[in-house]
Design a protein around this motif. Sequence first.
Motif, short mmCIF file in Angstrom:
data_model
loop_
_atom_site.label_atom_id
_atom_site.label_comp_id
_atom_site.label_asym_id
_atom_site.label_seq_id
_atom_site.Cartn_x
_atom_site.Cartn_y
_atom_site.Cartn_z
N MET A 50 -7.45 4.21 -17.03
CA MET A 50 -6.95 5.66 -16.47
C MET A 50 -6.53 5.43 -15.06
O MET A 50 -5.28 5.68 -14.69
CB MET A 50 -8.05 6.50 -16.38
CG MET A 50 -8.44 7.13 -17.66
SD MET A 50 -7.05 7.77 -18.92
CE MET A 50 -6.67 9.12 -17.81
N LEU A 51 -6.93 4.47 -14.30
CA LEU A 51 -6.62 4.05 -13.15
C LEU A 51 -5.42 3.22 -12.92
O LEU A 51 -4.73 3.34 -12.27
CB LEU A 51 -7.74 3.49 -12.22
CG LEU A 51 -9.20 4.00 -12.11
CD1 LEU A 51 -10.17 2.90 -11.56
CD2 LEU A 51 -8.88 5.25 -11.08
N LEU A 52 -5.32 2.19 -13.81
CA LEU A 52 -3.96 1.23 -14.17
C LEU A 52 -2.87 2.03 -14.70
O LEU A 52 -2.08 1.99 -14.45
CB LEU A 52 -4.59 0.44 -15.37
CG LEU A 52 -5.57 -0.47 -14.85
CD1 LEU A 52 -5.98 -1.57 -15.99
CD2 LEU A 52 -5.14 -1.30 -13.43
N LEU A 53 -3.39 3.33 -15.52
CA LEU A 53 -1.95 4.11 -15.68
C LEU A 53 -1.31 4.79 -14.29
O LEU A 53 -0.26 5.19 -14.53
CB LEU A 53 -2.35 5.27 -16.74
CG LEU A 53 -2.87 4.86 -18.31
CD1 LEU A 53 -3.36 6.02 -18.87
CD2 LEU A 53 -1.46 4.44 -18.96
N VAL A 54 -2.38 5.26 -13.44
CA VAL A 54 -1.81 5.85 -12.12
C VAL A 54 -0.65 4.53 -11.52
O VAL A 54 0.21 5.01 -11.15
CB VAL A 54 -2.76 6.12 -11.24
CG1 VAL A 54 -2.25 6.64 -10.03
CG2 VAL A 54 -3.41 7.32 -11.98
N VAL A 55 -1.15 3.34 -11.63
CA VAL A 55 -0.56 2.26 -11.35
C VAL A 55 0.87 2.14 -11.73
O VAL A 55 1.97 2.06 -11.23
CB VAL A 55 -1.24 0.77 -11.15
CG1 VAL A 55 -0.46 -0.15 -10.73
CG2 VAL A 55 -2.45 0.93 -10.40
N LEU A 56 0.66 2.37 -12.96
CA LEU A 56 2.14 2.25 -13.92
C LEU A 56 3.20 3.37 -13.40
O LEU A 56 4.25 3.11 -13.30
CB LEU A 56 1.67 2.47 -15.45
CG LEU A 56 2.87 1.82 -16.38
CD1 LEU A 56 3.12 0.58 -16.01
CD2 LEU A 56 2.03 2.17 -17.62
N CYS A 57 2.59 4.57 -13.31
CA CYS A 57 3.54 5.81 -12.85
C CYS A 57 4.24 5.38 -11.27
O CYS A 57 5.27 6.00 -11.22
CB CYS A 57 2.64 7.11 -12.75
SG CYS A 57 1.91 7.50 -14.30
N PHE A 58 3.55 4.75 -10.74
CA PHE A 58 4.11 4.43 -9.29
C PHE A 58 4.51 3.06 -9.16
O PHE A 58 5.10 2.59 -8.08
CB PHE A 58 3.11 4.60 -8.12
CG PHE A 58 2.56 6.18 -7.95
CD1 PHE A 58 3.25 6.86 -6.99
CD2 PHE A 58 1.64 6.64 -8.75
CE1 PHE A 58 2.88 8.05 -6.72
CE2 PHE A 58 1.23 7.77 -8.13
CZ PHE A 58 1.85 8.69 -7.28
N SER A 59 5.02 2.31 -10.47
CA SER A 59 5.25 1.11 -10.51
C SER A 59 6.71 0.74 -9.71
O SER A 59 6.92 -0.30 -9.20
CB SER A 59 5.27 0.33 -11.64
OG SER A 59 6.19 1.29 -12.49
N SER A 60 7.50 1.91 -9.54
CA SER A 60 8.84 1.76 -9.22
C SER A 60 8.92 1.11 -7.58
O SER A 60 9.66 0.77 -6.82
CB SER A 60 9.77 2.90 -9.15
OG SER A 60 8.96 4.05 -8.50
N LEU A 61 7.49 1.70 -6.84
CA LEU A 61 7.24 1.57 -5.34
C LEU A 61 7.42 -0.19 -5.19
O LEU A 61 7.52 -0.60 -4.00
CB LEU A 61 6.21 1.95 -4.90
CG LEU A 61 5.99 3.29 -4.95
CD1 LEU A 61 4.74 3.81 -4.37
CD2 LEU A 61 7.28 4.09 -4.19
N ALA A 62 7.05 -1.08 -6.51
CA ALA A 62 7.09 -2.53 -6.39
C ALA A 62 8.43 -2.97 -5.61
O ALA A 62 8.52 -4.22 -5.37
CB ALA A 62 6.45 -3.01 -7.52
N ARG A 63 9.56 -2.15 -5.96
CA ARG A 63 10.72 -2.69 -5.35
C ARG A 63 10.72 -3.18 -4.05
O ARG A 63 11.75 -3.93 -3.64
CB ARG A 63 11.92 -1.51 -5.89
CG ARG A 63 11.72 -0.36 -4.82
CD ARG A 63 12.63 0.82 -5.11
NE ARG A 63 12.69 1.89 -4.19
CZ ARG A 63 11.93 2.90 -4.31
NH1 ARG A 63 10.84 3.13 -5.49
NH2 ARG A 63 11.85 3.86 -3.56
N TYR A 64 10.13 -2.68 -3.06
CA TYR A 64 10.08 -3.00 -1.76
C TYR A 64 9.69 -4.42 -1.77
O TYR A 64 9.82 -5.21 -0.97
CB TYR A 64 9.09 -2.18 -1.06
CG TYR A 64 9.56 -0.85 -0.70
CD1 TYR A 64 10.85 -0.46 0.04
CD2 TYR A 64 9.17 0.22 -1.63
CE1 TYR A 64 11.36 0.73 0.24
CE2 TYR A 64 9.82 1.66 -1.28
CZ TYR A 64 10.67 1.85 -0.73
OH TYR A 64 11.36 3.09 -0.51
N ALA A 65 8.94 -5.06 -2.81
CA ALA A 65 8.39 -6.40 -2.84
C ALA A 65 9.65 -7.34 -2.95
O ALA A 65 9.79 -8.52 -2.73
CB ALA A 65 7.32 -6.74 -3.68
#
Length: 399
Positions: free
Chosen positions: A376-391
């Motif tokens: 369930m925690l990893l699903l939250v990461v998946l929901c916010f994965s677009s923020l990885a674009r800053y990398a």
Amino acid sequence: MDGISKNNAAETSRSGFLTKSRAAVSLLFLVNGFAVGSWAPKIPEFAERLQLSKFELGLMILVFGLGSLLMMPLAGAQITGRGSKVVCKVMAVLLLPMLLILTVVQNVWTAAPAIFLFGGFIGAMDVAMNANAVAVEKSMRRAIMSSCHAFWSLGGLIGSAIGGYLISHWGVLGHAEVATVLSIVFLVIAWPMILSDQPHPDEEKPKAKLPMIPLPWLLGMMALFCMIPEGAVLDWGALYLRQDLSASVTLSGLGFAAFSLTMATMRFAGDFVRDKLGAVMTLRVCTAFAITGMVLASLAPNAELAILGFAFCGIGISNMVPIAFSAAGNVPGLQPGIGISVVTTMGYSGMLVAPSAIGFAAEHVGFSAVFLALPMLLLVVLCFSSLARYADSIGGGGH
């Protein structure tokens, strides 16, 4: 401007794939991981020497974590004003004698401040070397963070692998001496090649304060939710295999081995994958692997299938945190040291708090149920994965 000197930028652009600054920051990660790995096999003797109960040893490990958590934000502030190169060097030098000190302390009153400082120097160096890795990424215009974390894993593997052998043959003091000498050798090699990212004299140095924008905190939450499952596998995987799935002692140890092997392997491959797929897609694929592995491990009818699940978890979790660190170091309008200190502190707080919370929950519902809840925690990461674009801003300083 990102504060990297023109000479360093020219050196990295000429050299392409492998540069002196990349080799140096990789060695810094190796030294840090080696220190942690060397400490692990010393813990039983440390507890016996000080006559610590399990509860008291747990408190000592908590003191180590508190040292890290308190020093990490301070390191971020110093990086902002002085650059990561200075902080890396100072913290690495301060870290060098700590294994020897922890080997000779004879009572709780000297051991507690020693282990607090050990954790603090580990944590502060962690923030500084991640900030330096972001600077090297910018100068090279390519991803290197995953391979840097792979060197940390490699250092931990070397430290823990040779630690037991050296302690049994040369004693705890002999082991500490060898580990210290090896760390000095690694640091001496890296010392002249560490990338300088000092602020320019004409730039106003920003005041060290907590960021008021939500982005670094969201990235910190992502790191936290990635590192809680990692801590669960590292701390409780073997016990789950042994108690719930009736695995032998040898087989139960393979859960951690499978996890750490796939994690280290994929961290070395992670930068190549990131360059090809981009940080967002890489994070999404990794998260899918981690969720699949955790569900497989939790529902496995036997130890062999659970070990396969832990191997999948290692593949997935391996590059999730490095991507969060890269993104934190490239938040627009925020100094890299501050962003990385927020993400590092939040992420490692999960490693500090989660083990006891998971153990408490497992006593009531079992490890299988706990492992099944962690995706369930990893699903939250998946929901916010677009923020990885800053990398992916490593070449140009943000959007």
